[in-house]
Design an enzyme around this catalytic site. Structure first.
Site, mmCIF file in Angstrom:
data_model
loop_
_atom_site.group_PDB
_atom_site.id
_atom_site.type_symbol
_atom_site.label_atom_id
_atom_site.label_comp_id
_atom_site.label_asym_id
_atom_site.label_seq_id
_atom_site.Cartn_x
_atom_site.Cartn_y
_atom_site.Cartn_z
ATOM 1 N N ASP A 24 20.304 28.331 41.754
ATOM 2 C CA ASP A 24 20.028 29.093 42.971
ATOM 3 C C ASP A 24 21.018 28.784 44.098
ATOM 4 O O ASP A 24 21.735 27.791 44.083
ATOM 5 C CB ASP A 24 18.616 28.770 43.488
ATOM 6 C CG ASP A 24 17.524 29.309 42.571
ATOM 7 O OD1 ASP A 24 17.828 29.750 41.453
ATOM 8 O OD2 ASP A 24 16.349 29.266 42.987
ATOM 9 N N ASP A 25 20.986 29.651 45.094
ATOM 10 C CA ASP A 25 21.608 29.437 46.409
ATOM 11 C C ASP A 25 23.126 29.589 46.457
ATOM 12 O O ASP A 25 23.747 29.200 47.440
ATOM 13 C CB ASP A 25 21.234 28.063 47.005
ATOM 14 C CG ASP A 25 19.747 27.925 47.282
ATOM 15 O OD1 ASP A 25 18.984 28.840 46.921
ATOM 16 O OD2 ASP A 25 19.337 26.904 47.843
ATOM 17 N N HIS A 76 18.042 36.421 45.217
ATOM 18 C CA HIS A 76 17.320 35.296 45.843
ATOM 19 C C HIS A 76 17.145 35.552 47.351
ATOM 20 O O HIS A 76 17.052 34.611 48.130
ATOM 21 C CB HIS A 76 18.105 34.009 45.577
ATOM 22 C CG HIS A 76 17.366 32.724 45.832
ATOM 23 N ND1 HIS A 76 16.070 32.500 45.424
ATOM 24 C CD2 HIS A 76 17.755 31.566 46.436
ATOM 25 C CE1 HIS A 76 15.706 31.272 45.778
ATOM 26 N NE2 HIS A 76 16.705 30.686 46.406
ATOM 27 N N HIS A 80 17.791 33.733 52.520
ATOM 28 C CA HIS A 80 17.024 32.560 52.099
ATOM 29 C C HIS A 80 15.887 32.253 53.081
ATOM 30 O O HIS A 80 15.732 31.128 53.558
ATOM 31 C CB HIS A 80 17.919 31.326 51.923
ATOM 32 C CG HIS A 80 17.350 30.348 50.935
ATOM 33 N ND1 HIS A 80 16.366 29.446 51.263
ATOM 34 C CD2 HIS A 80 17.590 30.156 49.612
ATOM 35 C CE1 HIS A 80 16.061 28.723 50.196
ATOM 36 N NE2 HIS A 80 16.782 29.150 49.177
ATOM 37 N N HIS A 174 20.457 24.116 41.244
ATOM 38 C CA HIS A 174 21.200 24.774 42.320
ATOM 39 C C HIS A 174 22.694 24.630 42.105
ATOM 40 O O HIS A 174 23.144 23.768 41.345
ATOM 41 C CB HIS A 174 20.807 24.170 43.677
ATOM 42 C CG HIS A 174 19.408 24.478 44.081
ATOM 43 N ND1 HIS A 174 18.337 23.810 43.535
ATOM 44 C CD2 HIS A 174 18.902 25.400 44.923
ATOM 45 C CE1 HIS A 174 17.218 24.300 44.058
ATOM 46 N NE2 HIS A 174 17.527 25.267 44.903
HETATM 47 ZN ZN LIG Z 1 16.852 28.735 47.164
#
Ligand SMILES: [Zn+2]
Length: 207
Positions: A24-25, A76, A80, A174
């Site tokens: 993620d991210d 996502h 955020h 991540h």
């Molecule tokens: Zn995240």
């Protein structure tokens, strides 16, 4: 997929040793991302990269890189943010703008959505469904984001994943340097335990 725990239970054999890898991210940085993509290739592994729109806007070429390397892009949210605190219109924009930028750069709209903080709320679930995406959180948190738990230490991240390992695990990681650095070792350990890697392209999208 079991809606409650977000585990993956392959049809006909619920005990099958497979995991879904996710990061993620991102997309943040070409060098780190490339190292992760190389490691995935080395292990013939597939993953979902759940991207944020504001990062994709900074690094649009990295969306193309993920796609060209045969990996899957997930949504996502743009900023955020914790979506369950937002209005439906805001949630639609948070998700829709990511769909649009990914489509602009790669020609494809994401089929998977993971809410930031695992907190999409009913509106997040509905909007993801309206966009034709499968909503998922995770069942195995690597804690790579938790500096108290894993201290930017690849070995502690690997330990978390192995301690929480179960057939059908949806593993949350991540785009972080210590995760990238430990990935080869983690995937080796998973293979040694007899685990295979789910190709997101084989996951049925029910919306
Ligand atoms: Zn995240």
């Amino acid at each position: 997929m079991n809606e409650k725990s977000y585990r993956f239970a392959p049809l006909g054999d619920a005990s099958k040793k497979v995991v879904l890898l996710s990061f993620d991210d991102g997309p943040k940085e070409k060098e780190m991302l490339t190292s992760m993509l190389d490691t995935l290739d080395k292990h013939s592994a597939k993953a979902i990269f759940f991207v944020n729109g504001y990062r994709a806007k900074e690094n649009p070429e990295l969306l193309k890189l993920i796609q060209e390397r045969g990996q899957t892009i997930g949504n996502h949210s743009w900023d955020h943010v914790e979506l369950r605190k937002k209005s439906k219109a805001e949630v639609q924009k948070q998700l829709g703008d990511v769909q649009d930028i990914v489509e602009k750069e790669t020609g494809e709209r994401p089929l998977f959505f993971r809410p930031p903080f695992g907190a999409g709320g009913d509106v997040g679930k509905q909007v993801a469904k309206d966009e034709g995406m499968l909503y998922m959180t995770w069942s195995n948190g690597s804690l790579d984001w938790d500096l108290k738990a894993t201290k930017k230490d690849s070995q502690l991240v690997i330990k978390q994943v192995m301690d929480q390992l179960h057939p059908g695990a949806n593993i949350l990681m991540h785009e972080l340097q210590w995760t990238a650095d430990g990935l080869d070792s983690l995937l080796t350990k998973l293979s040694e335990k007899g685990y295979g890697f789910i190709d997101p392209a084989t996951i049925e999208i029910k919306s």
